[in-house]
Motif scaffolding. Structure first.
Motif, PDB file in Angstrom:
ATOM      1  N   LYS A   1       5.400   4.981 -14.244  1.00  0.00           N
ATOM      2  CA  LYS A   1       6.740   5.057 -14.822  1.00  0.00           C
ATOM      3  C   LYS A   1       7.478   6.246 -14.198  1.00  0.00           C
ATOM      4  CE  LYS A   1       5.307   3.193 -19.317  1.00  0.00           C
ATOM      5  NZ  LYS A   1       5.281   3.412 -20.780  1.00  0.00           N
ATOM      6  N   GLY A   2       8.795   6.217 -14.244  1.00  0.00           N
ATOM      7  CA  GLY A   2       9.561   7.342 -13.723  1.00  0.00           C
ATOM      8  C   GLY A   2       9.871   7.215 -12.246  1.00  0.00           C
ATOM      9  N   LEU A   3      10.020   8.363 -11.586  1.00  0.00           N
ATOM     10  CA  LEU A   3      10.517   8.423 -10.214  1.00  0.00           C
ATOM     11  C   LEU A   3       9.391   8.523  -9.182  1.00  0.00           C
ATOM     12  CD1 LEU A   3      13.461  10.942 -10.816  1.00  0.00           C
ATOM     13  CD2 LEU A   3      13.597   8.444 -10.716  1.00  0.00           C
ATOM     14  N   ASP A   4       9.781   8.384  -7.907  1.00  0.00           N
ATOM     15  CA  ASP A   4       8.896   8.617  -6.751  1.00  0.00           C
ATOM     16  C   ASP A   4       7.644   7.743  -6.815  1.00  0.00           C
ATOM     17  OD1 ASP A   4       8.581   9.851  -4.329  1.00  0.00           O
ATOM     18  OD2 ASP A   4       7.657  11.665  -5.134  1.00  0.00           O
ATOM     19  N   THR A   5       7.828   6.492  -7.161  1.00  0.00           N
ATOM     20  CA  THR A   5       6.685   5.613  -7.419  1.00  0.00           C
ATOM     21  C   THR A   5       5.885   5.277  -6.164  1.00  0.00           C
ATOM     22  OG1 THR A   5       8.065   3.643  -7.193  1.00  0.00           O
ATOM     23  CG2 THR A   5       7.837   4.584  -9.401  1.00  0.00           C
ATOM     24  N   HIS A   6       6.557   5.115  -5.022  1.00  0.00           N
ATOM     25  CA  HIS A   6       5.842   4.733  -3.802  1.00  0.00           C
ATOM     26  C   HIS A   6       4.902   5.851  -3.349  1.00  0.00           C
ATOM     27  CE1 HIS A   6       8.686   1.555  -4.002  1.00  0.00           C
ATOM     28  NE2 HIS A   6       9.705   2.272  -3.563  1.00  0.00           N
ATOM     29  N   ARG A   7       5.389   7.073  -3.389  1.00  0.00           N
ATOM     30  CA  ARG A   7       4.538   8.218  -3.028  1.00  0.00           C
ATOM     31  C   ARG A   7       3.357   8.338  -3.979  1.00  0.00           C
ATOM     32  NH1 ARG A   7       5.665  12.307   0.129  1.00  0.00           N
ATOM     33  NH2 ARG A   7       7.909  11.923   0.009  1.00  0.00           N
ATOM     34  N   ARG A   8       3.635   8.167  -5.250  1.00  0.00           N
ATOM     35  CA  ARG A   8       2.569   8.298  -6.249  1.00  0.00           C
ATOM     36  C   ARG A   8       1.511   7.215  -6.071  1.00  0.00           C
ATOM     37  NH1 ARG A   8       6.242   8.122 -11.269  1.00  0.00           N
ATOM     38  NH2 ARG A   8       4.306   8.088 -12.476  1.00  0.00           N
ATOM     39  N   ALA A   9       1.945   5.998  -5.713  1.00  0.00           N
ATOM     40  CA  ALA A   9       0.982   4.914  -5.489  1.00  0.00           C
ATOM     41  C   ALA A   9       0.088   5.228  -4.294  1.00  0.00           C
ATOM     42  CB  ALA A   9       1.716   3.601  -5.279  1.00  0.00           C
ATOM     43  N   LEU A  10       0.683   5.765  -3.231  1.00  0.00           N
ATOM     44  CA  LEU A  10      -0.097   6.118  -2.042  1.00  0.00           C
ATOM     45  C   LEU A  10      -1.058   7.264  -2.344  1.00  0.00           C
ATOM     46  CD1 LEU A  10       2.660   5.890   0.720  1.00  0.00           C
ATOM     47  CD2 LEU A  10       0.671   4.388   0.479  1.00  0.00           C
ATOM     48  N   GLU A  11      -0.569   8.284  -3.009  1.00  0.00           N
ATOM     49  CA  GLU A  11      -1.399   9.456  -3.292  1.00  0.00           C
ATOM     50  C   GLU A  11      -2.531   9.124  -4.269  1.00  0.00           C
ATOM     51  OE1 GLU A  11       1.327  12.449  -4.589  1.00  0.00           O
ATOM     52  OE2 GLU A  11       1.943  12.970  -2.542  1.00  0.00           O
ATOM     53  N   ALA A  12      -2.307   8.128  -5.129  1.00  0.00           N
ATOM     54  CA  ALA A  12      -3.344   7.735  -6.088  1.00  0.00           C
ATOM     55  C   ALA A  12      -4.391   6.820  -5.456  1.00  0.00           C
ATOM     56  CB  ALA A  12      -2.707   7.031  -7.282  1.00  0.00           C
ATOM     57  N   GLY A  13      -4.118   6.388  -4.225  1.00  0.00           N
ATOM     58  CA  GLY A  13      -5.051   5.477  -3.570  1.00  0.00           C
ATOM     59  C   GLY A  13      -5.039   4.077  -4.152  1.00  0.00           C
ATOM     60  N   ASP A  14      -3.907   3.680  -4.710  1.00  0.00           N
ATOM     61  CA  ASP A  14      -3.806   2.343  -5.312  1.00  0.00           C
ATOM     62  C   ASP A  14      -4.019   1.264  -4.253  1.00  0.00           C
ATOM     63  OD1 ASP A  14      -3.167   3.664  -7.620  1.00  0.00           O
ATOM     64  OD2 ASP A  14      -1.067   3.029  -7.687  1.00  0.00           O
ATOM     65  N   ARG A  15      -4.679   0.199  -4.638  1.00  0.00           N
ATOM     66  CA  ARG A  15      -4.845  -0.955  -3.751  1.00  0.00           C
ATOM     67  C   ARG A  15      -3.632  -1.874  -3.818  1.00  0.00           C
ATOM     68  NH1 ARG A  15      -7.983  -4.538  -4.964  1.00  0.00           N
ATOM     69  NH2 ARG A  15      -8.455  -5.320  -2.872  1.00  0.00           N
ATOM     70  N   GLU A  16      -2.961  -1.874  -4.972  1.00  0.00           N
ATOM     71  CA  GLU A  16      -1.798  -2.738  -5.177  1.00  0.00           C
ATOM     72  C   GLU A  16      -0.593  -1.903  -5.601  1.00  0.00           C
ATOM     73  OE1 GLU A  16      -3.027  -7.133  -6.663  1.00  0.00           O
ATOM     74  OE2 GLU A  16      -3.285  -5.526  -8.119  1.00  0.00           O
TER      75      GLU A  16
END
Length: 213
Positions: A117-132
């Motif tokens: 939720k919130g801002l900067d979602t693409h960076r957060r997804a990459l930094e979290a190592g998300d697969r999706e």
């Protein structure tokens, strides 16, 4: 029967353009006005090119958030919309505004809610190592990015994805699912019930109707 839509924007309006392009003869959705809190929002030019009425209502002209939202409600209601669509409208809305349009207010968020939720979602997804990763169209409630999800589109994050490539891929999916969700609402298929988002009379799961790419 036509479903009149008011779209709120703050920026370039790429999702607005996708909605404009979806206005075909067999689609009951019609955008009657585009309102921006920024006079320099390019989305206003997109609307004018399409012959859609525009208005600028700067939040800087009001003493506080409540005063701005009150003026915004007046501007929207003058258009007598059946649905209000947030398309990159970069304002946190007051509870009173959200309640006024309960069940008639949609937003698109660039993540697979409730994740990021919130801002900067693409960076957060990459930094979290998300697969999706992906995007979600949801009904707006008083909880930030917390309303019932109507539809999601997910993409796999590739080893070569960076911030720009991921954002571009998610934008493609936004332009696919937002017009679809708005059309469903216009056709009377999508609605908000007490228990959550419903499609064709059936309660949707927490993740909404899902597309996997």
């Amino acid at each position: 029967m036509t479903c009149n839509v008011v779209v709120l924007i703050s920026g370039s309006g790429s999702n607005l353009q996708a909605l404009i392009d979806s206005q075909q003869p067999d689609n009951p959705m019609r955008i009657v006005a585009v309102i921006s809190n920024r006079a320099d929002a390019y989305g206003l030019e997109r609307a004018k090119t399409a012959g859609i009425a525009t208005r600028v209502l700067s939040h800087r002209d009001y003493s506080d958030r409540e005063a701005f939202d009150g003026a915004l409600v007046e501007a929207i209601d003058a258009c007598q919309p059946d649905l209000v669509v947030l398309a990159g409208f970069m304002r946190i809305l007051t509870p009173g505004f959200v309640r006024h349009y309960q069940g008639r207010l949609l937003n698109i968020h660039p993540s697979l809610l409730p994740r990021h939720k919130g801002l900067d979602t693409h960076r957060r997804a990459l930094e979290a190592g998300d697969r999706e990763h992906g995007c979600s169209v949801h009904f707006v409630t008083e909880e930030l990015d917390g309303g019932p999800v109507a539809i999601q589109a997910s993409i796999l994050i590739g080893a070569g994805d960076d911030l720009d490539s991921l954002a571009n891929r998610v934008h493609e999916q936004e332009h696919r699912i937002y017009p679809l969700a708005v059309r469903w609402f216009a056709e009377g298929r999508l609605r908000l019930a007490e228990q959550g988002a419903m499609l064709d009379g059936h309660l949707l799961p927490a993740s909404g109707y899902c597309f996997t790419n």
